[in-house]
Design an enzyme around this catalytic site. Structure first.
Site, short mmCIF file in Angstrom:
data_model
loop_
_atom_site.label_atom_id
_atom_site.label_comp_id
_atom_site.label_asym_id
_atom_site.label_seq_id
_atom_site.Cartn_x
_atom_site.Cartn_y
_atom_site.Cartn_z
N ARG A 154 -1.70 -5.94 -8.41
CA ARG A 154 -0.63 -6.86 -8.07
C ARG A 154 -0.43 -7.92 -9.15
O ARG A 154 0.68 -8.32 -9.44
CB ARG A 154 -0.94 -7.56 -6.73
CG ARG A 154 -0.85 -6.64 -5.55
CD ARG A 154 -1.44 -7.27 -4.33
NE ARG A 154 -2.86 -7.51 -4.51
CZ ARG A 154 -3.70 -7.86 -3.55
NH1 ARG A 154 -3.24 -8.03 -2.32
NH2 ARG A 154 -4.98 -8.05 -3.79
N HIS B 91 0.84 -1.21 0.00
CA HIS B 91 0.00 0.00 0.00
C HIS B 91 0.87 1.25 0.00
O HIS B 91 0.61 2.20 -0.74
CB HIS B 91 -0.87 0.06 1.27
CG HIS B 91 -1.91 -1.00 1.40
ND1 HIS B 91 -2.03 -1.79 2.52
CD2 HIS B 91 -2.91 -1.40 0.56
CE1 HIS B 91 -3.05 -2.62 2.39
NE2 HIS B 91 -3.60 -2.41 1.20
N LYS C 75 -18.23 -5.67 8.67
CA LYS C 75 -16.96 -6.41 8.85
C LYS C 75 -16.10 -5.65 9.84
O LYS C 75 -15.67 -4.52 9.55
CB LYS C 75 -16.26 -6.50 7.48
CG LYS C 75 -15.32 -7.66 7.37
CD LYS C 75 -14.77 -7.76 5.96
CE LYS C 75 -13.57 -8.69 5.95
NZ LYS C 75 -12.79 -8.56 4.74
N SER D 180 -3.00 -7.64 3.09
CA SER D 180 -3.21 -7.49 4.53
C SER D 180 -3.61 -8.83 5.14
O SER D 180 -3.17 -9.18 6.24
CB SER D 180 -4.31 -6.45 4.80
OG SER D 180 -3.93 -5.21 4.30
#
Ligand code: PNS
Length: 163
Positions: free
Chosen positions: A90, A17, A41, A127
């Site tokens: 990515r 990030h 969440k 993450s």
């Protein structure tokens, strides 16, 4: 003023990030890191903790600020007069969903998305992986900033489970 938004959950911020935010900060006058609040969440770190970590690791980037948002990303962009979202890609596997969101966002409000290829050093980082590896005692110190690493360790030492 050329302003861009880097949105995400950042639970927690990783070096991947940070690489995207830093590179975006060299392309735009101002970059807003927008931490999404997702009421359904809870995540590992609270939104205020994520913001604290992001602020700590971006102190050397004076044109970067950290905010939160709930609801549509395009509404946040409009409110903050930011016509562009910057996202890291990515791998090809990221592309399908990111393309859908980018096309939706431009259709909804004319908000453009710029995709930035992730530094290959971080192309496999997420993450979730960082939390899982830490949970099982693996070393993620090269994947997250030092202050995040400390918080991760102490969170797992106190018995937390990754989402
Ligand atoms: O780090 P993440 O969880 O991959 O980030 C996803 C995020 C926050 C960028 C995305 O879920 C988002 O933009 N959410 C806000 C709600 C929204 O605008 N949804 C429509 C997207 S087309």
């Amino acid at each position: 003023m050329r302003r861009a938004v880097c949105p995400g959950s950042f639970d927690p911020v990783t070096n991947g990030h940070l690489d995207i935010v830093g590179r975006a900060s060299r392309l735009f006058d101002e970059v807003i890191v927008a931490v999404m609040i997702n009421p359904s969440k809870s995540g590992m770190f609270s939104v205020p903790e994520r913001i604290t970590m992001l602020r700590e690791v971006t102190t050397d980037l004076p044109n970067v600020r950290v905010e939160t948002f709930q609801g549509l990303l395009v509404d946040f962009c409009k409110t903050h007069d930011a016509p562009v979202v910057v996202k890291g890609l990515r791998a090809v596997s990221d592309f399908d969903y990111e393309l859908q969101m980018a096309q939706m966002n431009v259709g909804l409000a004319g908000v453009e998305t710029l995709f930035m290829p992730t530094n290959p050093l971080y192309s496999y980082l997420s993450s979730s992986l960082v939390k899982d590896v830490t949970k099982w005692g693996g070393d993620v110190s090269q994947h997250v900033p030092e202050s995040v690493h400390r918080r991760l360790r102490s969170r797992f030492d106190s018995g937390a489970q990754p989402e």
